[in-house]
Motif scaffolding. Sequence first.
Motif, PDB file in Angstrom:
ATOM      1  N   LEU B  20      89.162  -1.530   8.131  1.00  0.00           N
ATOM      2  CA  LEU B  20      87.824  -0.996   8.421  1.00  0.00           C
ATOM      3  C   LEU B  20      87.962   0.399   9.032  1.00  0.00           C
ATOM      4  O   LEU B  20      88.994   0.723   9.609  1.00  0.00           O
ATOM      5  CB  LEU B  20      87.124  -1.917   9.422  1.00  0.00           C
ATOM      6  N   PRO B  21      86.899   1.232   8.917  1.00  0.00           N
ATOM      7  CA  PRO B  21      86.993   2.554   9.553  1.00  0.00           C
ATOM      8  C   PRO B  21      87.156   2.424  11.066  1.00  0.00           C
ATOM      9  O   PRO B  21      86.748   1.424  11.663  1.00  0.00           O
ATOM     10  CB  PRO B  21      85.659   3.214   9.196  1.00  0.00           C
ATOM     11  N   ASN B  22      87.735   3.448  11.678  1.00  0.00           N
ATOM     12  CA  ASN B  22      88.023   3.399  13.123  1.00  0.00           C
ATOM     13  C   ASN B  22      86.768   3.252  13.989  1.00  0.00           C
ATOM     14  O   ASN B  22      86.835   2.689  15.080  1.00  0.00           O
ATOM     15  CB  ASN B  22      88.784   4.654  13.552  1.00  0.00           C
ATOM     16  N   PHE B  24      84.201   1.513  13.404  1.00  0.00           N
ATOM     17  CA  PHE B  24      83.435   0.318  13.036  1.00  0.00           C
ATOM     18  C   PHE B  24      82.808  -0.368  14.261  1.00  0.00           C
ATOM     19  O   PHE B  24      81.628  -0.713  14.252  1.00  0.00           O
ATOM     20  CB  PHE B  24      84.314  -0.676  12.264  1.00  0.00           C
ATOM     21  N   THR B  25      83.622  -0.541  15.315  1.00  0.00           N
ATOM     22  CA  THR B  25      83.124  -1.226  16.521  1.00  0.00           C
ATOM     23  C   THR B  25      81.927  -0.462  17.105  1.00  0.00           C
ATOM     24  O   THR B  25      80.921  -1.072  17.492  1.00  0.00           O
ATOM     25  CB  THR B  25      84.249  -1.357  17.567  1.00  0.00           C
ATOM     26  N   LYS B  27      79.867   1.443  15.495  1.00  0.00           N
ATOM     27  CA  LYS B  27      78.713   1.245  14.598  1.00  0.00           C
ATOM     28  C   LYS B  27      78.024  -0.083  14.894  1.00  0.00           C
ATOM     29  O   LYS B  27      76.807  -0.165  14.941  1.00  0.00           O
ATOM     30  CB  LYS B  27      79.187   1.248  13.133  1.00  0.00           C
ATOM     31  N   VAL B  28      78.842  -1.135  15.078  1.00  0.00           N
ATOM     32  CA  VAL B  28      78.285  -2.468  15.359  1.00  0.00           C
ATOM     33  C   VAL B  28      77.516  -2.446  16.683  1.00  0.00           C
ATOM     34  O   VAL B  28      76.391  -2.950  16.764  1.00  0.00           O
ATOM     35  CB  VAL B  28      79.400  -3.549  15.393  1.00  0.00           C
ATOM     36  N   MET B  29      78.124  -1.815  17.699  1.00  0.00           N
ATOM     37  CA  MET B  29      77.477  -1.781  19.016  1.00  0.00           C
ATOM     38  C   MET B  29      76.175  -0.974  18.964  1.00  0.00           C
ATOM     39  O   MET B  29      75.195  -1.327  19.631  1.00  0.00           O
ATOM     40  CB  MET B  29      78.426  -1.214  20.078  1.00  0.00           C
ATOM     41  N   LYS B  31      74.270  -0.717  16.298  1.00  0.00           N
ATOM     42  CA  LYS B  31      73.329  -1.582  15.569  1.00  0.00           C
ATOM     43  C   LYS B  31      72.748  -2.636  16.513  1.00  0.00           C
ATOM     44  O   LYS B  31      71.551  -2.925  16.468  1.00  0.00           O
ATOM     45  CB  LYS B  31      74.045  -2.245  14.391  1.00  0.00           C
ATOM     46  N   ILE B  32      73.621  -3.197  17.354  1.00  0.00           N
ATOM     47  CA  ILE B  32      73.173  -4.211  18.310  1.00  0.00           C
ATOM     48  C   ILE B  32      72.182  -3.596  19.302  1.00  0.00           C
ATOM     49  O   ILE B  32      71.138  -4.183  19.598  1.00  0.00           O
ATOM     50  CB  ILE B  32      74.384  -4.847  19.041  1.00  0.00           C
TER      51      ILE B  32
END
Lengths: 192, 118
Positions: B20-22, B24-25, B27-29, B31-32
């Motif tokens: 996954l791209p670096n 990614f975490t 991006k998820v956070m 989004k949350i």
Amino acid sequence: MSEEYILHIINRIKSGEADAFSDLVDTYKDFVFALCFKMTQSVEDAEEITQDTFVKAFKSIKTFKGKSKFSTWLYRIAYFTTINFLRKNQVKTVSQTELFEKGFEPVDEDESTLKNVSQEERSHYLNKALSYLKPQERAVIVLFYLEEHSIEEIAAITKLSKSNTKVKIHRTRKKLHDILNHLLKNEVHSLV
Amino acid sequence: MEKDKHISTLIKEEFNRKKLPNDFTDKVMQKIAAEQVKVEKPIIGKWMWVVIGLLCLAILGFAIIYLVQNYASIYFSWNADFPTEYFSGINLPFIGLISTAFFVLLDGILRYRKRMVR
């Protein structure tokens, strides 16, 4: 990361420390992505589903009671999110029968053939062979080989019975072997 | 169940190839965080609904009593014992005015809270 430490992180998230969730994302993102990628066979779709999986997990983390391992709970979300995605997008896989109809003849299992090809080629054949499996079968293969989950854990993730899971793994492994052997035999014929 | 060594090695090799791209975490956070903002607190809380409900009931009750007070003597003329005198002190226009003022004030508070949430 030990299961105790994971439970500690979950308790922090439950008490309002949303930022602690990033530790869980960092720990599990690669395995969740691998499962989604093997099921969808598309990097873009897998990345999107992996994101959705973590967002769903965060939203429902209060329902996680710690009765099963966190990874089992998370992979179950990933598995069903991917199944729903594939159902919505009507992704069709080529069946093994169709593969055989294309002119491949069954051969005896010969693992040495697979050993003799380069890593690039092995990866190519593996992906090609996996594309002939159903998404559920691909998931079972990934969980069994990559994550080395037990039959009980795979059953819990896929919501199948223990005996069904055992049969499914056995059949899928056999199917994967057959397909790989067909593909490799065909390649050998084309080289000669 | 015995695992197939070659398939296992292949799957593990493949796992190390696709990453996954670096970010990614992050991006998820993000989004949350965005999802959390979307889940707004309701403008009218549980207790506010109880107060509004009680107030509506009170207004309805007063309206009924007012009607009874003024018109009972006509409709219930056959029953001279109807206790209309108990309701003679109620001033419905005054209650109406207070209720309207309350709802105008409530509307103002809700509009202000909605602006603050945004």
